[in-house]
Design an enzyme around this catalytic site. Sequence first.
Site, mmCIF file in Angstrom:
data_model
loop_
_atom_site.group_PDB
_atom_site.id
_atom_site.type_symbol
_atom_site.label_atom_id
_atom_site.label_comp_id
_atom_site.label_asym_id
_atom_site.label_seq_id
_atom_site.Cartn_x
_atom_site.Cartn_y
_atom_site.Cartn_z
ATOM 1 N N ASP A 345 -64.933 -18.859 49.352
ATOM 2 C CA ASP A 345 -64.495 -17.731 50.117
ATOM 3 C C ASP A 345 -64.172 -16.548 49.406
ATOM 4 O O ASP A 345 -63.729 -16.411 48.283
ATOM 5 C CB ASP A 345 -63.110 -18.553 50.659
ATOM 6 C CG ASP A 345 -62.411 -17.717 51.581
ATOM 7 O OD1 ASP A 345 -62.694 -17.390 52.608
ATOM 8 O OD2 ASP A 345 -61.001 -17.056 51.261
ATOM 9 N N GLU A 382 -69.505 -16.258 50.167
ATOM 10 C CA GLU A 382 -69.039 -15.289 51.119
ATOM 11 C C GLU A 382 -68.883 -13.815 50.373
ATOM 12 O O GLU A 382 -67.842 -13.740 49.826
ATOM 13 C CB GLU A 382 -67.709 -15.427 51.701
ATOM 14 C CG GLU A 382 -67.321 -14.532 52.901
ATOM 15 C CD GLU A 382 -65.775 -14.852 53.722
ATOM 16 O OE1 GLU A 382 -65.539 -14.764 54.708
ATOM 17 O OE2 GLU A 382 -64.976 -15.379 52.706
#
Length: 702
Positions: A345, A382
């Site tokens: 993330d 990401e």
Amino acid sequence: MTTTPATIEFRTSRGHPLPLGSSPRDDGANFVLLCRHGSLVSLMIFPESGGSVPLEEIPLDPKKNRTGDHWHIRVHDLPNTFCYGWKVDGPIGAKHRFNAGRVLLDPAATMISHGATWAGSCEVDPERTNRRSLFHRTPEYDWADDAPPLTPQEDSIIYELHVRGFTCDSSSMVAKPGTFAGLVEKIPYLKWLGVTAVELLPIHEFDECDCPFTDPNTGEKLVNFWGYNSISFAAPKAAYAATASTHGQIREFRDFIKSFHRAGIEVILDVVFNHTGEGDDRGRTFHFRGLDNDLYYLMGEDGKYLNYSGCGNTVNCNHPVVRDLLMNCLRYWCGHMHVDGFRFDLASILGRDRKGNVMMEPPVIESISEDGVLANTKLIAEPWDLSAYQVGSFPFGKRWSEWNGRYRDDIRRFWRGDQGMTSALATRLCGSSDLYQWNGRQPWNSVNFITCHDGFTLYDLISYNAKHNYANGEQNRDGSNDNFSWNCGVEGETELETVRSLRQRQARNLMTTLMLSQGVPMITAGDEFLRTQQGNNNAWCQDNALSWVDWHLAEKNRDFLRFVRELIWLRRRHPVLRRSGFFQGDVHDGTGRQDVQWHGFIPEHPDFGKLSRFLACTLDGRLHDRGTGPDSDFYIAINGNHLPATVCIPASPSGQPWQQLIDTAAEAPLDFIEEGTGATVEDGEVIEMVPYSVTVLIAMPK
């Protein structure tokens, strides 16, 4: 040895400085805590039930129980299950936040207490001061013959899901809803659907009670449903285990992994190493803040947290101590828990230095990329954070796949009807060579997605022009405003058949584009049968029917579910749709053959101009690069116009006759016709394509 009043006084010895955390010994456990600036450190032993009164507080002698920055002690004659924590005192100021009165979690703990019941103690203990590190001695786990499926990257089809939300609704019909065991009950469905991997939203321990907002309609306190606020990187969330009341979360997680591997399905974890649940200066203290605040977090000269995550703090990922912590966690999840990969993330934060600058060759990303234990795992970035956008340029990129945000936006914009998107469509269909054809990267470095947990669902993407997030309690300020969505003429639900029909067609168009694109496709749980969040594009705090998968929709929208399943299995059958390398165009073998050839309304005359909204191509099935025999040829025609298109069909590259396969404008079952049974379409034949539709023809190999 000095103790506080307690019911038990444990026998202790010096212990060993490695490994970090609590390690079982024949008659007790060895405890190790890394703390550089602490001056007084005490180990707190609590009963299994936790509580505020310890069985014993054991001060550590800096001369005896410290090796470098590692404080360590061995405690003998411990029960098989107990809670523990650390008290640390140290200097005041200079960015330190020591609090000798706070019991800290062990950053290396693999189990945390008082979390077996989802949202069970929010009101009783809003500060979560009762949470303790948990030691639970169990027999060695029998992995039997478990081995990772090792699905090649280019063959992967990823299915993103939330452990609780996937089976929490009663319509899931599982015996253990909202748990790892509940996921095991859904294996037959996932195998039938055809996905090769599940990507789980965060399963590390987090505090679902840390949401500060309330539902403005009901006054009900909202909760952190998604879980992007870790408080323990190595502990599976107890509330996701049906057996958590007996401390069975680790075993249940391993059972889940083993069952998925037997079904040939990989498991990828969404890991949140960019920030922690301790928040900003107003946040709570769980561990890092009370151990070495300035070591674990990026901080400005004013002592305030640098906030590149948007969540209050930023982990100091490239400090050697923090880097070791993260590496140990990844090795634990891979080596001891057998997961197959990680999605990082806000991964650009992993590339920031001590002052927050983006680095060219970040040490922690290099360590992850080169680690021997992680060598076969899938690494997915990401590739952005609050102020950096690294799609196509993530460091050490040959080893990494990326969530391709450019793919998402370009495909959405094309099907919304934006001008000048046809050239971008062609590039995305071919694996985004503009982003990834460097330094040995290939199409599979691109994880293609149109929707994910963050944003509109597929159904909402074609049903809403604007976000509708009022239920989140932030006056609709939260969530992205740049959705590139189109409601097909009416905002939200409607009974107008023309709008409903167009939405169904657009859903088929988007899924067809995704599954026929080179790269790795990712779909979000429930999109295959058109789950809705009623226009909410930031449902992080909605632990209710808005976020839960409604399995009744699998029957209600069974025709669309069938269509998606057929697309997935079409991709799995045909290597030409999942190449390992980029298209070359002219293959330069003297035959004039092309692995991909572009067309417009007329064969070999594509129009990539600003006003063009039509594109077609042929794929030569003999020229795929997967090392198997000849594949089928494909003709893919995409009409993004609001007007019909008159299209002349080219000859197939192999000279074999074309057969109808997909027509997104047709009603089921004619929207997807079984291979080899479709009507013949002659080369040179002229067909009419309705507005906003895709036609796919197939020519079987000789």
